[in-house]
Design a protein around this motif. Sequence first.
Motif: not given
Length: 139
Positions: A90-93, A134-136, A78-83
């Motif tokens: 990407l922001l953590l990177l 939060r948007w997740i 579910e999380l990998l499919a969530n934009r």
Amino acid sequence: MFESLRSHVWAYPALEVVHIFGIALLLGNLVLLEVRVFGLGATLPVKALSRLSLGIALAGFSVVAASGLLMFASQPAELLANRAFTLKMLLLLAAGCNAAWFHGRGSLDKLDRLAKSQMAVSTLIWLAVVACGRWIAYV
């Protein structure tokens, strides 16, 4: 084990509370150091404050990383499919790259315009990470 995180009524919400606590430690201490570098609390020595605040921020990041990995493990598909989740990663990177650059160039010793820009960018990135987190739940 990870299925139990999803099936128990209190387990996942309790993990989210731990995650938020870690975020508070991390972001609160980064902002504390940033406001000092930008001139507030000028009587506080930057080196001493940075040792304290960065140590606590690192502890907060450890809490966030551990709790985040557990939350991810409970629902990876579910999380990998969530934009919003993808953008958060990407922001953590980007936050990690910025921190490596900041500390690699000795920015705390220089406190020049670039160091201040890096600190401001760091705070903006971390705020965007929190927003994506939060948007997740809503994407």
